[in-house]
Design a protein around this motif. Structure first.
Motif, PDB file in Angstrom:
ATOM      1  N   THR A   1       0.847  -1.199   0.000  1.00  0.00           N
ATOM      2  CA  THR A   1       0.000   0.000   0.000  1.00  0.00           C
ATOM      3  C   THR A   1       0.881   1.248   0.000  1.00  0.00           C
ATOM      4  OG1 THR A   1      -0.161  -0.020   2.424  1.00  0.00           O
ATOM      5  CG2 THR A   1      -1.919  -1.147   1.192  1.00  0.00           C
ATOM      6  N   HIS A   2       2.007   1.153   0.712  1.00  0.00           N
ATOM      7  CA  HIS A   2       2.992   2.228   0.740  1.00  0.00           C
ATOM      8  C   HIS A   2       4.238   1.712   1.430  1.00  0.00           C
ATOM      9  CE1 HIS A   2       0.896   2.538   4.555  1.00  0.00           C
ATOM     10  NE2 HIS A   2       1.741   3.432   5.016  1.00  0.00           N
ATOM     11  N   MET A   3       5.252   2.553   1.556  1.00  0.00           N
ATOM     12  CA  MET A   3       6.553   2.054   2.018  1.00  0.00           C
ATOM     13  C   MET A   3       6.936   2.523   3.411  1.00  0.00           C
ATOM     14  SD  MET A   3       8.866   1.777  -1.388  1.00  0.00           S
ATOM     15  CE  MET A   3       8.278   0.865  -2.830  1.00  0.00           C
TER      16      MET A   3
ATOM     17  N   PRO B   1       7.537   1.868   7.426  1.00  0.00           N
ATOM     18  CA  PRO B   1       8.171   0.663   7.986  1.00  0.00           C
ATOM     19  C   PRO B   1       7.199  -0.421   8.441  1.00  0.00           C
ATOM     20  CG  PRO B   1       8.500   2.610   9.392  1.00  0.00           C
ATOM     21  CD  PRO B   1       7.978   3.096   8.093  1.00  0.00           C
ATOM     22  N   ASP B   2       6.001  -0.039   8.905  1.00  0.00           N
ATOM     23  CA  ASP B   2       5.064  -1.050   9.412  1.00  0.00           C
ATOM     24  C   ASP B   2       4.365  -1.811   8.287  1.00  0.00           C
ATOM     25  OD1 ASP B   2       4.086   1.622   9.101  1.00  0.00           O
ATOM     26  OD2 ASP B   2       2.171   1.035   9.989  1.00  0.00           O
ATOM     27  N   HIS B   3       4.737  -1.505   7.033  1.00  0.00           N
ATOM     28  CA  HIS B   3       4.152  -2.205   5.872  1.00  0.00           C
ATOM     29  C   HIS B   3       5.191  -2.933   5.035  1.00  0.00           C
ATOM     30  CE1 HIS B   3       0.229  -0.192   6.542  1.00  0.00           C
ATOM     31  NE2 HIS B   3       1.045   0.679   7.148  1.00  0.00           N
ATOM     32  N   VAL B   4       6.461  -2.490   5.126  1.00  0.00           N
ATOM     33  CA  VAL B   4       7.517  -3.110   4.302  1.00  0.00           C
ATOM     34  C   VAL B   4       8.555  -3.886   5.128  1.00  0.00           C
ATOM     35  CG1 VAL B   4       7.342  -1.379   2.486  1.00  0.00           C
ATOM     36  CG2 VAL B   4       9.017  -1.047   4.328  1.00  0.00           C
TER      37      VAL B   4
ATOM     38  N   GLY C   1      -5.466   0.124   3.187  1.00  0.00           N
ATOM     39  CA  GLY C   1      -4.186   0.538   3.766  1.00  0.00           C
ATOM     40  C   GLY C   1      -4.360   1.530   4.890  1.00  0.00           C
ATOM     41  N   ASP C   2      -3.645   2.663   4.808  1.00  0.00           N
ATOM     42  CA  ASP C   2      -3.599   3.640   5.892  1.00  0.00           C
ATOM     43  C   ASP C   2      -4.531   4.828   5.667  1.00  0.00           C
ATOM     44  OD1 ASP C   2      -1.723   1.966   6.957  1.00  0.00           O
ATOM     45  OD2 ASP C   2      -0.357   3.568   7.544  1.00  0.00           O
ATOM     46  N   LEU C   3      -5.701   4.578   5.076  1.00  0.00           N
ATOM     47  CA  LEU C   3      -6.656   5.682   4.921  1.00  0.00           C
ATOM     48  C   LEU C   3      -7.267   6.068   6.262  1.00  0.00           C
ATOM     49  CD1 LEU C   3      -8.540   5.077   1.559  1.00  0.00           C
ATOM     50  CD2 LEU C   3      -6.690   6.669   2.092  1.00  0.00           C
ATOM     51  N   ILE C   4      -7.115   5.206   7.262  1.00  0.00           N
ATOM     52  CA  ILE C   4      -7.602   5.559   8.607  1.00  0.00           C
ATOM     53  C   ILE C   4      -6.699   4.898   9.644  1.00  0.00           C
ATOM     54  CG2 ILE C   4      -9.338   3.681   8.480  1.00  0.00           C
ATOM     55  CD1 ILE C   4     -11.088   5.526  10.350  1.00  0.00           C
ATOM     56  N   HIS C   5      -6.440   5.629  10.735  1.00  0.00           N
ATOM     57  CA  HIS C   5      -5.614   5.090  11.826  1.00  0.00           C
ATOM     58  C   HIS C   5      -6.390   4.959  13.140  1.00  0.00           C
ATOM     59  CE1 HIS C   5      -2.581   6.509   8.967  1.00  0.00           C
ATOM     60  NE2 HIS C   5      -1.771   5.653   9.517  1.00  0.00           N
ATOM     61  N   VAL C   6      -7.321   5.884  13.385  1.00  0.00           N
ATOM     62  CA  VAL C   6      -7.974   5.923  14.711  1.00  0.00           C
ATOM     63  C   VAL C   6      -9.489   5.899  14.517  1.00  0.00           C
ATOM     64  CG1 VAL C   6      -8.137   7.158  16.907  1.00  0.00           C
ATOM     65  CG2 VAL C   6      -6.024   7.290  15.566  1.00  0.00           C
TER      66      VAL C   6
ATOM     67  N   ALA D   1      -5.600  -1.368   7.380  1.00  0.00           N
ATOM     68  CA  ALA D   1      -4.366  -1.924   7.960  1.00  0.00           C
ATOM     69  C   ALA D   1      -4.275  -1.638   9.457  1.00  0.00           C
ATOM     70  CB  ALA D   1      -3.146  -1.342   7.240  1.00  0.00           C
ATOM     71  N   HIS D   2      -4.899  -0.539   9.914  1.00  0.00           N
ATOM     72  CA  HIS D   2      -4.767  -0.190  11.327  1.00  0.00           C
ATOM     73  C   HIS D   2      -6.098  -0.198  12.074  1.00  0.00           C
ATOM     74  CE1 HIS D   2      -0.600   0.390  10.693  1.00  0.00           C
ATOM     75  NE2 HIS D   2      -0.774   1.378   9.831  1.00  0.00           N
ATOM     76  N   LEU D   3      -7.138  -0.731  11.454  1.00  0.00           N
ATOM     77  CA  LEU D   3      -8.387  -0.925  12.194  1.00  0.00           C
ATOM     78  C   LEU D   3      -8.223  -2.174  13.063  1.00  0.00           C
ATOM     79  CD1 LEU D   3     -10.951  -0.056   9.377  1.00  0.00           C
ATOM     80  CD2 LEU D   3     -10.416   1.270  11.433  1.00  0.00           C
TER      81      LEU D   3
HETATM   82 ZN   LIG Z   1       0.768   2.150   8.660  1.00  0.00          ZN
END
Ligand SMILES: [Zn+2]
Length: 328
Positions: A139-141, A143-146, A246-251, A293-295
């Motif tokens: 989804t992107h680069m 560190p928590d994804h690669v 991916g990381d469209l939402i974190h919280v 990814a972060h839900l």
């Molecule tokens: Zn992330």
């Protein structure tokens, strides 16, 4: 005493002994097991088998990271029975199309501390081996994804080709960008390079451009803003769709109700919020199953739109369909 009465008395005495034995055992506490089950959750999407894989969780001071007053974040967390620092999931998704085994994101490896880096263990526990993975879509680069791509510089997916948007690769794998980055963000570039370089060197990194079908049933869906080339992936089989966003939402406690609130990790906050709202709108309108990814793991659910806010409806647990017996 007749033999009958005697045998009955013996039976009663035996039962009493057994009960007594059981009761006294109940006072001795069993040692607590201490560890939870492996983190994977599997379901069918049409003919595709999808496995959500947990890389673990990480505690994030989201009250300091979100672009809103800390007191507002704390109040929203409190209303959701949560608190800062928030224990945030890091999820990846494995899709078996029947022809190819596709992994979207690889977790943090050893780049983000000891509470992450569980992906390979959970992938194996789920019944697959890293060597079976054909394609990895990032989804992107960050560190928590690669980070899971390598361990001690050794490739962890020996037969996989790695793909990401060309803009994402151009940004994070640029020596010039690393040199000109502020000290605080250099580690992000170094983490991306260390994770990708072994694949690049062996000709197993292939970037793509924008929106394309990558393998049958898996398409890229540009959702830039969090990073320069942040990409979601649309998975489709037999008319069923799943959008890995991916990381469209974190919280979740904040950003579903207030999708305009951005986070310190967003490279272009304005574009990140616009991408979030665009994808959320479409998913709510079309009833698309989405994954974050972060839900909270497994991070799967649907979105319901109410005015400018969204409501998260997590999927219910469901069993796998019964397997056909193998022919003898
Ligand atoms: Zn992330």
């Amino acid at each position: 005493m007749s033999p009958n009465i005697l045998s009955k008395a013996i039976r009663i005495a035996t039962v009493a002994t057994v009960l007594g034995f059981t009761a006294s055992q109940a006072f001795a506490a069993a040692p607590m097991a201490g560890i939870s089950a492996p983190g994977y959750y599997r379901f069918m999407l049409g003919h595709f088998e999808v496995t959500a894989l947990s890389d673990g969780t990480v505690d994030l001071p989201v009250d300091q990271l979100l672009h809103e007053p800390a007191g507002k974040t704390v109040a929203a967390l409190h209303a959701a029975f949560e608190k800062a620092p928030l224990q945030v999931s890091d999820n990846a998704y494995l899709v078996n199309t029947g022809k190819r085994l596709v992994l979207v994101d690889t977790g943090a490896g050893d780049l983000f501390g000891p509470t992450l880096g569980k992906l390979i263990g959970n992938l194996k526990a789920s019944g697959y081996q890293p060597g079976q993975v054909d394609d990895i879509f990032l989804t992107h680069m960050h560190p928590d994804h690669v980070g899971g791509l390598v361990e001690n510089h050794v490739i962890q997916f020996p037969n996989a080709v790695v793909h990401a948007d060309r803009l994402e690769a151009a940004y994070w794998l640029s020596r010039k960008n690393l040199d000109s980055a502020p000290d605080a963000t250099k580690a992000f570039f170094q983490g991306a390079m260390a994770s990708l370089d072994p694949y690049v060197r062996t000709g197993r990194f292939r970037p793509f451009d924008g929106r394309v079908e990558l393998v049958p049933g898996v398409s890229s869906y540009p959702s830039f803003g969090h990073t320069a080339g942040h990409t979601s992936y649309m998975i489709e089989s037999e008319g069923k769709t799943l959008l890995l966003m991916g990381d469209l939402i974190h919280v979740s406690a904040v950003q579903f109700a207030h999708p305009n609130v951005t986070i310190a990790f967003d490279a272009d906050p304005g574009e990140a919020a616009a991408s979030r709202i665009k994808v959320f709108n479409q998913a709510a309108k079309e009833g698309t199953l989405v994954a974050g990814a972060h839900l909270p793991f497994p991070g799967l659910g649907h979105l319901r739109a109410t005015g400018t806010a969204y409501q998260w409806v997590p999927v219910d647990y469901s069993r796998m369909p019964a397997q056909k017996p193998k022919p003898h």
